[in-house]
Design an enzyme around this catalytic site. Structure first.
Site, short mmCIF file in Angstrom:
data_model
loop_
_atom_site.label_atom_id
_atom_site.label_comp_id
_atom_site.label_asym_id
_atom_site.label_seq_id
_atom_site.Cartn_x
_atom_site.Cartn_y
_atom_site.Cartn_z
N SER A 19 -22.57 6.63 -14.83
CA SER A 19 -21.13 6.45 -15.01
C SER A 19 -20.66 5.07 -14.57
O SER A 19 -19.79 4.48 -15.20
CB SER A 19 -20.36 7.53 -14.25
N HIS B 291 -17.25 4.79 -10.30
CA HIS B 291 -16.48 4.40 -11.48
C HIS B 291 -15.72 3.10 -11.23
O HIS B 291 -15.77 2.16 -12.03
CB HIS B 291 -15.49 5.50 -11.86
#
Length: 341
Positions: free
Chosen positions: A199, A251
């Site tokens: 991610s 993230h």
């Protein structure tokens, strides 16, 4: 890292156009005056068909192979007695590739013990055991089949178009450095759990899309709509990161890394400079890049290097990022009446 929440969509290239270019035309009479060049926009072909994408598909294949290897090592049936009553391996017809009980892992994947053994991100092992290689290996591991599918679909949607436009070297560098940047920020703020997934690298590609749009602002049509759409996608995906069991620090770290690297690696030359060989003799040539592109390049490179160095020094000195930013914990999870962080 994000568990099934990483679907990002690359902006449609149909919003880009091409300005008219003058050319030689045959016919009776004096040669016509060349039409003026229009440099403000590129065609879709000019922007997206420069390279063939092969690295991103290889990344997808590599992630799938790693997941199969992880499940083979996990071997759920071998330790099924440790699962407790009424907990059985899922899809037992797969043999040693079968998944852990859904109560242990609802994403159809291996145990946390297996992930930790094979390279998941763990602050204690990275800092105290000096296993810095986990900052890289964790981005190739996934918590389950759902996690893997979501991330690989996102990688295909985002990565292939970027690789076609800018080549495998630049996109590969952004992907890997963003993944590591996400791992570093995650380790600075999370100490009591492990983290896996691509991610951070995917958010790095998303961040590079934003900086690429900004640094190449003058060549796009419908740029405001494209910017608003991209910002909406980014905010939605970051907002999903506040759910429990999602590593939003990875993230954010990946996004910031990719955003800065986009200014460094994805700036496009001015169209007049690209067309210099076809311009009349004596035409004054412009510089390859616009002044603001050079400024953004220098500023972003400086911030990226400084950020990486400072973050790594803080990490390996054992500092806790939460002590320097008390509110940052809400970036990972916001407690509500429905769940606890």
């Amino acid at each position: 890292m994000a568990v099934g929440d990483d679907l990002e969509n690359r902006m449609s290239a149909k919003d880009r156009g091409i300005g008219g270019r003058g050319g030689d035309r045959s016919g009776i009479g004096p040669p016509p005056r060349p039409a003026p060049l229009v440099y403000s926009e590129f065609s879709d072909d000019a922007l997206s068909s420069q390279w063939t994408s092969w690295l991103v598909p290889m990344f997808v294949v590599a992630n799938v192979i790693v997941f199969v290897v992880v499940m083979f090592v996990n071997n759920c049936p071998e330790h099924s007695e440790s699962h407790g009553p009424n907990q059985h391996c899922v899809a037992r017809f797969l043999g040693r590739l079968s998944f852990e009980p859904l109560r242990s892992n609802p994403l159809f994947g291996p145990s946390s013990r297996t992930l930790e053994k094979l390279g998941s991100l763990d602050w204690y092992k990275v800092v105290e055991k000096h296993e810095a290689w986990r900052l890289l290996t964790c981005i190739w591991l996934h918590a389950g089949l759902i996690h893997l599918a979501a991330n690989m679909l996102s990688l295909v949607f985002i990565g292939i178009r970027l690789e076609q436009q800018f080549g495998f070297v630049r996109i590969g560098v952004i992907y890997l450095l963003s993944g590591i940047g996400g791992s570093i920020l995650s380790s600075l703020f999370i100490r009591n759990s492990i983290s896996v997934g691509a991610s951070g690298a995917l958010f790095g590609l998303l961040g590079s899309m934003l900086s690429e749009l900004l640094t190449n602002w003058t060549i796009y049509s419908n740029k405001i709509a494209a910017l608003l759409t991209l910002l909406f996608v980014i905010l939605i995906n970051l907002a999903l990161g506040i759910l429990p069991h999602v590593d939003n620090f990875a993230h954010v770290g990946g996004f910031l890394s990719g955003f800065l690297l986009g200014f460094v690696l994805l700036a496009r030359p001015q169209f007049r400079w690209l067309a210099r060989e076809h311009m009349p003799q004596g035409t004054r040539l412009t510089s390859k890049y616009k002044p603001y592109q050079y400024l953004l390049w220098l500023l972003s490179l400086t911030l990226f290097i400084a950020g990486f160095v400072v973050a790594l020094l803080m990490l390996f000195r054992g500092e806790d990022g939460n002590h320097h930013c008390s509110w940052c914990r809400y970036l990972r999870c916001i407690p509500t009446s429905r769940w606890s962080c």
